[in-house]
Write an enzyme that holds these catalytic residues in place. Sequence first.
Site, PDB file in Angstrom:
ATOM      1  N   GLN A 199      19.544  64.141  28.887  1.00 22.50           N
ATOM      2  CA  GLN A 199      18.202  64.381  29.441  1.00 22.50           C
ATOM      3  C   GLN A 199      17.767  63.191  30.298  1.00 22.50           C
ATOM      4  OE1 GLN A 199      14.968  64.820  26.564  1.00 22.50           O
ATOM      5  NE2 GLN A 199      14.671  66.922  27.260  1.00 22.50           N
ATOM      6  N   LYS A 282      39.657  57.817  43.289  1.00 26.11           N
ATOM      7  CA  LYS A 282      39.835  57.427  44.695  1.00 26.11           C
ATOM      8  C   LYS A 282      41.233  57.702  45.216  1.00 26.11           C
ATOM      9  CE  LYS A 282      36.268  53.965  45.315  1.00 26.11           C
ATOM     10  NZ  LYS A 282      35.970  52.569  45.651  1.00 26.11           N
ATOM     11  N   ASP A 318      34.520  51.893  52.059  1.00 27.47           N
ATOM     12  CA  ASP A 318      34.611  50.567  51.418  1.00 27.47           C
ATOM     13  C   ASP A 318      35.334  49.590  52.353  1.00 27.47           C
ATOM     14  OD1 ASP A 318      33.430  51.190  49.017  1.00 27.47           O
ATOM     15  OD2 ASP A 318      35.308  51.613  47.974  1.00 27.47           O
ATOM     16  N   ASN A 371      46.188  37.092  41.711  1.00 26.07           N
ATOM     17  CA  ASN A 371      45.640  38.017  40.716  1.00 26.07           C
ATOM     18  C   ASN A 371      46.000  37.535  39.315  1.00 26.07           C
ATOM     19  OD1 ASN A 371      44.308  40.500  40.055  1.00 26.07           O
ATOM     20  ND2 ASN A 371      46.300  41.300  39.428  1.00 26.07           N
TER      21      ASN A 371
HETATM   22  P1  NAP Z   1      39.909  47.347  39.945  1.00 25.55           P
HETATM   23  O1  NAP Z   1      40.721  48.218  40.819  1.00 25.55           O
HETATM   24  O2  NAP Z   1      39.757  47.681  38.519  1.00 25.55           O
HETATM   25  O3  NAP Z   1      40.509  45.855  40.044  1.00 25.55           O
HETATM   26  C1  NAP Z   1      39.973  44.800  39.315  1.00 25.55           C
HETATM   27  C2  NAP Z   1      40.699  43.529  39.679  1.00 25.55           C
HETATM   28  O4  NAP Z   1      40.023  42.453  39.051  1.00 25.55           O
HETATM   29  C3  NAP Z   1      42.141  43.492  39.200  1.00 25.55           C
HETATM   30  O5  NAP Z   1      42.893  42.787  40.142  1.00 25.55           O
HETATM   31  C4  NAP Z   1      42.008  42.739  37.881  1.00 25.55           C
HETATM   32  O6  NAP Z   1      43.176  41.980  37.539  1.00 25.55           O
HETATM   33  C5  NAP Z   1      40.940  41.744  38.226  1.00 25.55           C
HETATM   34  N1  NAP Z   1      40.245  41.273  37.017  1.00 25.55           N
HETATM   35  C6  NAP Z   1      39.574  42.025  36.127  1.00 25.55           C
HETATM   36  N2  NAP Z   1      39.048  41.244  35.163  1.00 25.55           N
HETATM   37  C7  NAP Z   1      39.406  39.976  35.471  1.00 25.55           C
HETATM   38  C8  NAP Z   1      39.176  38.722  34.844  1.00 25.55           C
HETATM   39  N3  NAP Z   1      38.443  38.623  33.740  1.00 25.55           N
HETATM   40  N4  NAP Z   1      39.698  37.618  35.403  1.00 25.55           N
HETATM   41  C9  NAP Z   1      40.425  37.710  36.545  1.00 25.55           C
HETATM   42  N5  NAP Z   1      40.686  38.873  37.179  1.00 25.55           N
HETATM   43  C10 NAP Z   1      40.172  39.993  36.641  1.00 25.55           C
HETATM   44  O7  NAP Z   1      38.430  47.222  40.499  1.00 25.55           O
HETATM   45  P2  NAP Z   1      37.933  47.345  42.013  1.00 25.55           P
HETATM   46  O8  NAP Z   1      37.521  48.740  42.280  1.00 25.55           O
HETATM   47  O9  NAP Z   1      38.905  46.667  42.891  1.00 25.55           O
HETATM   48  O10 NAP Z   1      36.576  46.518  41.921  1.00 25.55           O
HETATM   49  C11 NAP Z   1      36.604  45.107  41.760  1.00 25.55           C
HETATM   50  C12 NAP Z   1      35.200  44.569  41.877  1.00 25.55           C
HETATM   51  O11 NAP Z   1      34.723  44.805  43.190  1.00 25.55           O
HETATM   52  C13 NAP Z   1      34.209  45.294  40.976  1.00 25.55           C
HETATM   53  O12 NAP Z   1      34.116  44.613  39.763  1.00 25.55           O
HETATM   54  C14 NAP Z   1      32.920  45.293  41.733  1.00 25.55           C
HETATM   55  O13 NAP Z   1      32.084  44.250  41.292  1.00 25.55           O
HETATM   56  C15 NAP Z   1      33.335  45.022  43.152  1.00 25.55           C
HETATM   57  N6  NAP Z   1      33.008  46.179  44.011  1.00 25.55           N
HETATM   58  C16 NAP Z   1      32.077  46.001  44.944  1.00 25.55           C
HETATM   59  C17 NAP Z   1      31.740  47.040  45.787  1.00 25.55           C
HETATM   60  C18 NAP Z   1      30.691  46.834  46.821  1.00 25.55           C
HETATM   61  O14 NAP Z   1      30.391  47.767  47.562  1.00 25.55           O
HETATM   62  N7  NAP Z   1      30.121  45.646  46.915  1.00 25.55           N
HETATM   63  C19 NAP Z   1      32.393  48.273  45.690  1.00 25.55           C
HETATM   64  C20 NAP Z   1      33.358  48.436  44.696  1.00 25.55           C
HETATM   65  C21 NAP Z   1      33.661  47.366  43.872  1.00 25.55           C
HETATM   66  P3  NAP Z   1      44.373  42.610  36.662  1.00 25.55           P
HETATM   67  O15 NAP Z   1      45.289  43.264  37.657  1.00 25.55           O
HETATM   68  O16 NAP Z   1      44.966  41.439  35.991  1.00 25.55           O
HETATM   69  O17 NAP Z   1      43.743  43.585  35.716  1.00 25.55           O
END
Ligand code: NAP
Length: 534
Positions: A199, A282, A318, A371
Amino acid sequence: MICVSIGRGRHKQMIAEHQHLADQGAELVELRLDYIRRDVSLARLLKDRPCPVVIACRRKEDGGKWAGTEQARRILLRSAIVDGADYVDLEEDIAGAIARYGKTKRIVSYHNFNEFPEDLERVHARMLTLDPDIVKVAVMGYHPGHNIRMLKLIRTSPVPTVGICMGDIGIPTRLLAGKFGAPFTYATFHHERALAPGQLSYRQMVETYGYDRIREDTEVFGVVADPIGHSLSPIIHNAAFRALNLNRVYIPFRVPEGELDAFLHDCDLLDVKGLSVTIPHKEAALRALTSIEAAAREIGAVNTILIEGTERRGYNTDYHAAIDSILRGVGEGDASNPLAGRIALVLGAGGVARAVAFGLRQRDVDVVVTNRTDERARYLAQQIGCRWVDWSTRHALKPHLLVNCTPVGMHPNVDETPYLRHYLRRQMVVFDTVYNPEQTLLIKEARRQGCRTVTGVDMFVRQAAMQFKLFTKQSPPIALMVEQVRRAIGAARIETPIFGEADIEDQATVEANPPRTDGLSAVDGPDGEGADDD
Ligand code: NAP
């Protein structure tokens, strides 16, 4: 019309909320007598009521709180009719035993908090025999297809029907109820006090979705994701539609992984014309489209779909948004390619990192990927033809451009940064894609060091603005969109925007999407598994 459910323990609170809602423009409220913790005084609740009421008193098995006897409950419902309540809600099993009287309208209701009954249409047909003015069916929705069945039922019913799929998968049935002919939909007084799963609050219904403006011919847009709860896209797109006075609504569609194809198939019935696409769809979306923009194909991810008849066209805003944000940060607008030859360190190897790294390579930037998991960095570097370094050695590089594409620093972990402060140098441009908060620790420290910075809000609004332009072919109201995002994340107005409407270019053209013949998806990852979420 929206019927707002009020469930409070005391008459005084219920009356106050009723008055408050009427002052806000509510036209109908449901008074849930089962919430009242003492003897119910109908006279107090009905006398001087500021807008019409539905009287309901739910048993525990119907999702309510009624602790008295069934006999006492029926007496209350009969009394409500005698006292002239505008509507009374009678469950299917008691509707036959409580007679119509006076002007009170009968809502005959069926609730099922555990399942979506396979014989939904038969349940509904049974209720039609119980002398209803309105039929109400509220069942759990577990699948996007359940929404379709429910909305079809509403549209074809000979008696006005309110049909709700509960849970967040069912939110479209709440928002599109009026479009399909339901006499009203239900909302709660406050979003933290939902009386049924999924809701929305009266305020969300009115302010975010403009429920009363949704008509039969309203075009539908939305975001497909799973989970869906955190998305800011409905706030930003609905505000923009409203600002341009467009007969459109943008709603959240929770679509579980693997069900995108089936959902896209049903889009015609829902009148869906455009979608934002996010985790986990995606990459899968690539396989569901008739044509795709070249960049989206090369990146291997789509975040926007336009739907026209049997056509499904895919784009990746994006990517364009990230690169435009970076160009703004670099700030040498006159040079034909201000990024050429620069070193860019990209933190992360997920979906956003892939789009950023791909875009920078296209502009002859010397991209270095790093990474937390080496293997993914190596794989991404291989795919786009750039260098990669071990995560532990990322500070040794002296990049011109630093881009954070990890969630490090994102709410609630706002005291974390992916890059140590004393390695930030004055000449660097620092772009943090994290947008909640806008002022991440990385951005704050970079500012203190005198770096140029670009925030994730810039990118987020750009990608949404580009989607808006694709959806509407009109200029997006950028300032309003920025304001909406900042308000939603509670950000201070420290920096006024950012970029203008002319900065939002038309998206590239799409190309036909031939089916793959090599048995591979466009997005196979390093281990042959599906690639990372974008
Ligand atoms: P994703 O595909 O899940 O990728 C996340 C990446 O971050 C992976 O390379 C992961 O490494 C790394 N990571 C996660 N936790 C970490 C940590 N604690 N320490 C170091 N590296 C870490 O996510 P995504 O879609 O690329 O999004 C990433 C970020 O972009 C989001 O969190 C969001 O804040 C930002 N974003 C911004 C927009 C915008 O329009 N501004 C749009 C979408 C996303 P591993 O390979 O080791 O897991």
